[in-house]
Scaffold this active site. Structure first.
Site, PDB file in Angstrom:
ATOM      1  N   HIS A   1       0.854  -1.195   0.000  1.00  0.00           N
ATOM      2  CA  HIS A   1       0.000   0.000   0.000  1.00  0.00           C
ATOM      3  C   HIS A   1       0.882   1.235   0.000  1.00  0.00           C
ATOM      4  O   HIS A   1       1.958   1.257   0.581  1.00  0.00           O
ATOM      5  CB  HIS A   1      -0.982   0.006   1.169  1.00  0.00           C
ATOM      6  N   LEU A   2       0.401   2.240  -0.714  1.00  0.00           N
ATOM      7  CA  LEU A   2       1.087   3.518  -0.805  1.00  0.00           C
ATOM      8  C   LEU A   2       0.313   4.532   0.028  1.00  0.00           C
ATOM      9  O   LEU A   2      -0.897   4.680  -0.132  1.00  0.00           O
ATOM     10  CB  LEU A   2       1.147   4.001  -2.259  1.00  0.00           C
TER      11      LEU A   2
END
Length: 148
Positions: free
Chosen positions: A93-94
């Site tokens: 995840h960013l």
């Protein structure tokens, strides 16, 4: 084992969705460093950055830029930060968030006491900015759903 993010994407756990497409979703975090702090997450359970296929990573990066542009417009932030850590959930995840200073980059400044109504309002602000920027086709019909 199914990750926490997969459970959110599948609707088993609540999420505040601002984006959905065939490859990824984006939802705001429950522990924001700044208002609008959003997670860009692939639908596929990819454990971490170095294991992502090139096409998925490119898609996530483009999506992070799009989310960041919406955040910048909504909060008049001078910068947008992109952080990739992933120690808390083994699902790539960013973190994309409006940033004003170096403190905006520290997870030590994450707020865990933000009222649900404020989290909802921040997510709706991101959603509205995405719609205003012409991305309405990818903004889910409701805040709590990852489907269009």
């Amino acid at each position: 084992m199914t990750t926490l993010f997969t459970r959110i994407i599948d609707g088993e756990l609540p999420g505040r969705f601002v984006w959905a497409d065939d490859v990824a979703v984006a939802f705001t975090t429950i522990a924001p460093i700044t208002d609008g702090h959003t997670l860009v997450v692939p639908r596929a359970e990819i454990p971490e950055l170095t294991q992502a296929p090139d096409d998925v990573l490119a898609h996530l990066t483009r999506l992070a830029r799009t989310i960041g542009q919406a955040q910048q417009a909504a909060w008049s932030a001078p910068r947008v930060a992109l952080l990739v850590a992933g120690f808390e959930v083994p699902h790539l995840h960013l973190h994309v968030l409006p940033a004003w200073d170096e403190a905006s980059l520290s997870f030590a400044n994450a707020r865990t006491d933000v009222p649900a109504a404020d989290l909802d309002a921040a997510a709706e602000t991101v959603r509205a900015a995405l719609v205003a920027a012409g991305h309405g086709a990818h903004v889910p019909a409701t805040l709590g759903s990852p489907t269009l």
